[in-house]
Design an enzyme around this catalytic site. Structure first.
Site, PDB file in Angstrom:
ATOM      1  N   HIS A  26       0.846  -1.103  -0.029  1.00  0.00           N
ATOM      2  CA  HIS A  26      -0.100  -0.102  -0.030  1.00  0.00           C
ATOM      3  C   HIS A  26       0.811   1.162   0.130  1.00  0.00           C
ATOM      4  O   HIS A  26       0.304   2.261  -0.128  1.00  0.00           O
ATOM      5  CB  HIS A  26      -0.969  -0.053   1.097  1.00  0.00           C
ATOM      6  CG  HIS A  26      -0.353   0.224   2.560  1.00  0.00           C
ATOM      7  ND1 HIS A  26      -0.059  -0.638   3.450  1.00  0.00           N
ATOM      8  CD2 HIS A  26      -0.033   1.455   3.157  1.00  0.00           C
ATOM      9  CE1 HIS A  26       0.532  -0.198   4.554  1.00  0.00           C
ATOM     10  NE2 HIS A  26       0.359   0.971   4.475  1.00  0.00           N
ATOM     11  N   ASP A  56       0.250  -7.822   1.628  1.00  0.00           N
ATOM     12  CA  ASP A  56       0.627  -6.173   1.577  1.00  0.00           C
ATOM     13  C   ASP A  56       2.223  -6.154   1.550  1.00  0.00           C
ATOM     14  O   ASP A  56       2.731  -5.266   2.584  1.00  0.00           O
ATOM     15  CB  ASP A  56       0.197  -5.600   2.772  1.00  0.00           C
ATOM     16  CG  ASP A  56      -0.091  -3.921   2.695  1.00  0.00           C
ATOM     17  OD1 ASP A  56       0.480  -3.691   1.681  1.00  0.00           O
ATOM     18  OD2 ASP A  56      -0.397  -3.490   3.620  1.00  0.00           O
ATOM     19  N   SER A  76       4.695   2.569   7.960  1.00  0.00           N
ATOM     20  CA  SER A  76       4.346   1.366   7.082  1.00  0.00           C
ATOM     21  C   SER A  76       5.434   1.187   6.093  1.00  0.00           C
ATOM     22  O   SER A  76       5.938   1.863   5.573  1.00  0.00           O
ATOM     23  CB  SER A  76       3.192   1.797   6.348  1.00  0.00           C
ATOM     24  OG  SER A  76       2.031   1.887   6.881  1.00  0.00           O
ATOM     25  N   ILE A 117      -2.295   0.120  11.856  1.00  0.00           N
ATOM     26  CA  ILE A 117      -2.609   0.437  13.005  1.00  0.00           C
ATOM     27  C   ILE A 117      -3.971   0.205  13.367  1.00  0.00           C
ATOM     28  O   ILE A 117      -4.803   0.545  12.586  1.00  0.00           O
ATOM     29  CB  ILE A 117      -2.105   1.779  13.645  1.00  0.00           C
ATOM     30  CG1 ILE A 117      -2.915   2.832  12.563  1.00  0.00           C
ATOM     31  CG2 ILE A 117      -0.447   2.070  13.560  1.00  0.00           C
ATOM     32  CD1 ILE A 117      -2.598   4.507  12.895  1.00  0.00           C
TER      33      ILE A 117
END
Length: 469
Positions: free
Chosen positions: A122, A152, A226, A244
């Site tokens: 992402h 991810d 991230s 989170i």
């Protein structure tokens, strides 16, 4: 005056008399009542200080070495995406579609000296340009090698003119709840930020479908973290910070990381095969709890209950049966479904896993060879799988994929139109299909508003056609 003096004299004489009486009659007798007895000491169990980890009671853990080794291997990732801007009258008149650039930021971790960097999918999704800034402020253009949206994880590469520091992988299966960890990243563009916490839980699923298996930590993680590193006190990578849990969008005590075993497997697959290889057991079922156990009439409340076994799968060939309960996989306890899927996410087709099953009240050990995922939940239709020669021969079909379970929402519609489980889909949008991969590719390339045309052979051998808009 004489009367007062007389009263004082009487009081003094009374006090002397009382004290004398106590000494003579009471004090000596009281002493005789005091005795001494021998008793055994009571032992209270305690934990010796030298068994309390590597730290003394008055010492705090020292993260300085782990932090120093990690900050130099964690990078700042910037991506530029193009989005539609507000249309002006001139744009409308000339038929232009205005676009504006948006810059997104995140973190990444250098994993070898060749310049390969792991981050979140992402972080780089839909990027037109990618750049990476090292801790020494040098910036490089990055190339996207591959990505996996399911886990991810994405893999980038830079061509640096220097030897790059990197972080080594730890075995995330060995991580313990309560173990100290550091989160390193670039929250809010604050480069090289280090926060500390502990592993709060393992195999945490946020999707509600048991498709995820995160490490949960209370180390502070915020937007920009991230793709950054979650490391142990040795500076080894145990996870990639990913999400989170917050109502505000910022840290409120819980953050989640993709375990290092899953992340490492994904990037190895990308480098070797160009995509992620998924090995499956070939079962359907769910995690146990009190209500499920009561419903199916068993006493166990931990483990994964097998409701059905996919025909021809590794589980089928290994002899797994409906009603079996998976208690362990490769000597790792299975309490919930995400314990199982998390371990399998780090495996490939052809890998062998050892299952400990509970069957008819007795434990049984079984080795299962994982198969390639040849099933797919097709929208509108249901679960489909690759056909065997016998499947095709039975319905006199030359190609196609087999419907093994109808979509619950549309099941009655299909049955009313003569389509039952066992029917074969031969083409989608006039394109012949031979495998589940063909189906996935056709649906992936299809426009959102494009209708779906299906050609099927029902269980009576009759060819049917359906259109969906």
């Amino acid at each position: 005056m004489k009367k007062i003096f007389s009263m004082l004299l009487v009081s003094a004489l009374g006090g002397i008399f009382t004290l004398s009486a106590y000494k003579i009659f009471i004090e000596n007798n009281h002493a005789e009542l005091v005795t001494t007895t021998d008793t055994e000491a009571v032992s209270i169990p305690t934990t010796p200080v030298n068994n309390m980890g590597n730290y003394k009671a008055y010492e705090a853990p020292d993260f300085s070495v782990a932090a120093e080794n990690t900050v130099n291997a964690v990078v700042h990732v910037k991506n530029v995406t193009l989005s539609s801007g507000q249309m002006t009258f001139q744009d409308f008149f000339y038929g232009r579609s205005p676009q504006r650039a948006q810059v997104g930021t995140g973190s990444g971790v250098i994993i070898n000296t060749d310049g390969y960097i792991i981050t979140n999918n992402h972080v780089i999704k839909n990027a037109q340009e990618l750049s990476v800034t090292l801790n020494n402020n040098k910036t490089y253009t990055a190339q996207l090698i591959g990505a996996d949206s399911k886990n991810d994880i994405a893999l980038l590469k830079i061509d640096a003119d220097e030897a790059l520091p990197f972080v080594t992988f730890a075995d995330s299966d060995n991580v313990k709840v309560g173990e100290w960890v550091l989160a390193v990243g670039n929250p809010f563009n604050l480069t090289s930020t280090v926060t500390a916490g502990i592993i709060s839980a393992k195999s945490r699923d946020l999707s509600g479908t048991s498709s995820q298996s995160f490490l949960q930590t209370d180390a502070a993680v915020n937007p920009g973290n991230s793709g950054g590193a979650l490391v142990n006190t040795k500076g080894e990578l145990v996870g990639i910070n990913t999400a989170i849990s917050s109502q505000t969008g910022s840290y409120i005590g819980y953050s989640f990381a993709v375990p290092s075993n899953i992340a490492r497997k994904v990037i190895e697959d990308i480098l070797e095969y160009g995509n992620v290889q998924t090995g499956i057991l070939g079962i359907q079922g769910g995690a146990l709890n009190s209500s499920v156990a009561e419903k199916i009439g068993i006493d166990d409340t931990e483990g994964v209950y097998i409701d059905s076994v996919v025909e021809g799968s590794g589980a089928d060939k290994a002899g797994l049966k409906n009603g079996d309960i998976i208690k362990e996989i490769d000597q790792i306890k299975v309490s919930k479904f995400s314990d199982l899927t998390g371990h399998l996410s780090a495996k490939r087709p052809g890998d062998v896993v050892n299952l400990t099953l509970l069957r008819a009240g007795a434990l049984k050990s079984v080795n299962v060879t994982l198969a390639k995922n040849n099933t797919f939940n097709m929208p509108l239709v249901g679960r489909i799988k690759n056909t065997t020669k016998n499947d095709l021969k039975k319905l006199k079909a030359s190609n196609g994929v087999k419907i093994v379970q109808l979509n619950g929402e549309y099941e009655q519609y299909w049955k009313n139109n003569g389509i039952l489980e066992g029917s074969i889909i031969t083409s989608i949008n006039d394109v012949k299909v031979n495998t589940v991969d063909d189906v996935q590719n056709i649906l992936k390339e299809r426009s959102t508003y494009e209708p779906i045309r299906l050609e099927l052979i029902n269980t009576n051998g009759q060819r049917e056609r359906f259109n969906f808009r």
